[in-house]
Write an enzyme that holds these catalytic residues in place. Structure first.
Site, mmCIF file in Angstrom:
data_model
loop_
_atom_site.group_PDB
_atom_site.id
_atom_site.type_symbol
_atom_site.label_atom_id
_atom_site.label_comp_id
_atom_site.label_asym_id
_atom_site.label_seq_id
_atom_site.Cartn_x
_atom_site.Cartn_y
_atom_site.Cartn_z
ATOM 1 N N GLY A 31 0.805 -1.217 0.000
ATOM 2 C CA GLY A 31 0.000 0.000 0.000
ATOM 3 C C GLY A 31 0.837 1.266 0.000
ATOM 4 N N LEU A 33 0.432 3.664 -2.169
ATOM 5 C CA LEU A 33 0.816 3.467 -3.570
ATOM 6 C C LEU A 33 1.464 4.697 -4.184
ATOM 7 C CD1 LEU A 33 -2.447 1.634 -4.689
ATOM 8 C CD2 LEU A 33 -0.302 0.597 -3.935
ATOM 9 N N HIS A 34 2.372 4.444 -5.121
ATOM 10 C CA HIS A 34 3.029 5.515 -5.871
ATOM 11 C C HIS A 34 3.177 5.063 -7.320
ATOM 12 C CE1 HIS A 34 6.561 3.011 -5.504
ATOM 13 N NE2 HIS A 34 6.468 3.054 -4.186
ATOM 14 N N GLU A 35 3.800 5.890 -8.121
ATOM 15 C CA GLU A 35 3.927 5.602 -9.559
ATOM 16 C C GLU A 35 4.612 4.262 -9.841
ATOM 17 O OE1 GLU A 35 2.810 6.711 -12.509
ATOM 18 O OE2 GLU A 35 1.497 7.859 -11.210
ATOM 19 N N HIS A 37 4.249 1.455 -8.148
ATOM 20 C CA HIS A 37 3.204 0.421 -8.114
ATOM 21 C C HIS A 37 2.329 0.512 -9.362
ATOM 22 C CE1 HIS A 37 3.846 1.158 -3.646
ATOM 23 N NE2 HIS A 37 4.091 -0.146 -3.754
ATOM 24 N N GLN A 153 14.640 -8.952 -3.748
ATOM 25 C CA GLN A 153 13.323 -9.568 -3.524
ATOM 26 C C GLN A 153 12.881 -10.352 -4.757
ATOM 27 O OE1 GLN A 153 9.829 -7.743 -1.418
ATOM 28 N NE2 GLN A 153 9.270 -7.085 -3.466
ATOM 29 N N MET A 184 11.306 5.842 -6.535
ATOM 30 C CA MET A 184 10.058 5.971 -5.773
ATOM 31 C C MET A 184 9.969 4.877 -4.718
ATOM 32 S SD MET A 184 7.161 7.516 -8.060
ATOM 33 C CE MET A 184 7.504 8.941 -9.090
HETATM 34 O O1 PAF Z 1 7.614 -5.198 -2.131
HETATM 35 C C1 PAF Z 1 6.703 -5.182 -1.278
HETATM 36 O O2 PAF Z 1 5.923 -4.235 -1.165
HETATM 37 C C2 PAF Z 1 6.555 -6.358 -0.317
HETATM 38 O O3 PAF Z 1 7.790 -6.869 0.051
HETATM 39 C C3 PAF Z 1 5.636 -7.464 -0.854
HETATM 40 C C4 PAF Z 1 6.194 -8.107 -2.103
HETATM 41 C C5 PAF Z 1 4.255 -6.893 -1.148
HETATM 42 C C6 PAF Z 1 5.478 -8.568 0.202
HETATM 43 O O4 PAF Z 1 4.937 -8.072 1.378
#
Ligand code: PAF
Length: 281
Positions: A31, A33-35, A37, A153, A184
């Site tokens: 959450g 959110l920004h550009e 996402h 990640q 961002m």
């Molecule tokens: O990148 C993220 O925002 C988080 O690590 C994710 C992938 C939603 C897992 O909680």
């Protein structure tokens, strides 16, 4: 746009979508959110029939001294942005339902989880892999979208998907930056004006690395030294790591001869920021 908070309701809806033959694009987020996402959502919209976004601040990926409690949350704003960008369904489960009493199963992507950010954020990637595995099982996406900004990640998630035979395509979308170059991040909101200015050194140090490689420098040690000395000119910035690693196994590379990930993490005041680039020679 539908907002769903219960796991069984989400699973029922997914079953219906699958029956209708719809492909599912999934954008997992925490959450605020920004550009960045939104670029994941836009990519998902191009390739899949239905876009599902999760909004869940995952408690198990935060260390005890990290910012779980103060992590920015604004579901109304997120809903508006998601609807505007064309998200079809937001899934926002509760922590109680995701991790009920008696929950004991965790996913650990060995090796990849203990280097770079994992060296100082113990347990972080196990928390990420576990929640992403759970979300994948609930949402059953065809394609899932992650940002390059969180390079480690996405590499760990790809490994998990491969190791656990998950039939999901993982797509990596380029980092979205502010006009001055800062990557961002929902955490940028923590920065004061002077900290925000000094945070530009992340991108500047990566640009310096690119210039050095373009000029023929191949020694990681020399490049890292230059990057560190640039960063250390900023009194508000403290280095966690600056590393040059293999893009697949995240092992240190001493002489650049192919494709490498140049990654760094710093603290600007109390805010931990990361950035990276992939360089090919
Ligand atoms: O990148 C993220 O925002 C988080 O690590 C994710 C992938 C939603 C897992 O909680």
């Amino acid at each position: 746009m539908k907002l769903i908070d219960g796991i069984s309701r989400m699973a029922t809806l997914v079953k219906m979508l699958k029956k209708e033959g719809k492909s599912i694009g999934f954008v997992p987020t925490m959450g605020y959110l920004h550009e960045g996402h939104m670029s994941l959502v836009k990519a998902a919209k191009k390739h899949t029939d239905v876009v599902i976004m999760s909004i869940f601040v995952n408690p198990i990926q935060f260390g005890p001294k990290e910012d779980f409690k103060k992590y920015p949350r604004d579901i109304k704003r997120d809903e508006a942005l998601a609807a505007e960008t064309g998200v079809d369904i937001i899934f926002c489960p509760t922590a109680e339902e995701m991790y009920p009493e008696g929950f004991t199963t965790y996913v650990n992507v060995e090796g990849l989880s203990s280097v770079l950010c994992g060296a100082s954020r113990i347990g972080h990637f196990m928390g990420v892999a576990t929640v992403v595995a759970k979300l994948f099982n609930i949402i059953k996406p065809d394609v899932a979208y992650f940002g390059q900004k969180d390079a480690q990640q996405v590499i760990a998630i790809k490994q998990m998907v491969c190791d656990l035979n998950m039939d999901i395509e993982i797509k990596t979308i380029p980092t979205v930056r502010e006009s001055d170059g800062l990557a961002m991040s929902s955490r940028n909101i923590y920065l004061s004006e002077p900290q925000r200015r000094q945070a530009l050194v992340l991108k500047q140090s990566l640009d310096r690395a690119i210039n050095l490689v373009s000029a023929g420098e191949r020694s990681s040690e020399n490049i890292i030294k230059e990057m560190r000395s640039l960063i250390l000119r900023m009194p508000m910035v403290e280095i966690d790591y600056v590393s040059i690693v293999d893009t697949k196994n995240l092992k240190d590379i001493s002489d650049i001869s192919d494709e490498v990930l140049i990654a760094l993490a710093v603290f600007v005041g109390k805010t931990r920021l990361i950035d990276n680039i992939i360089v090919k020679v």
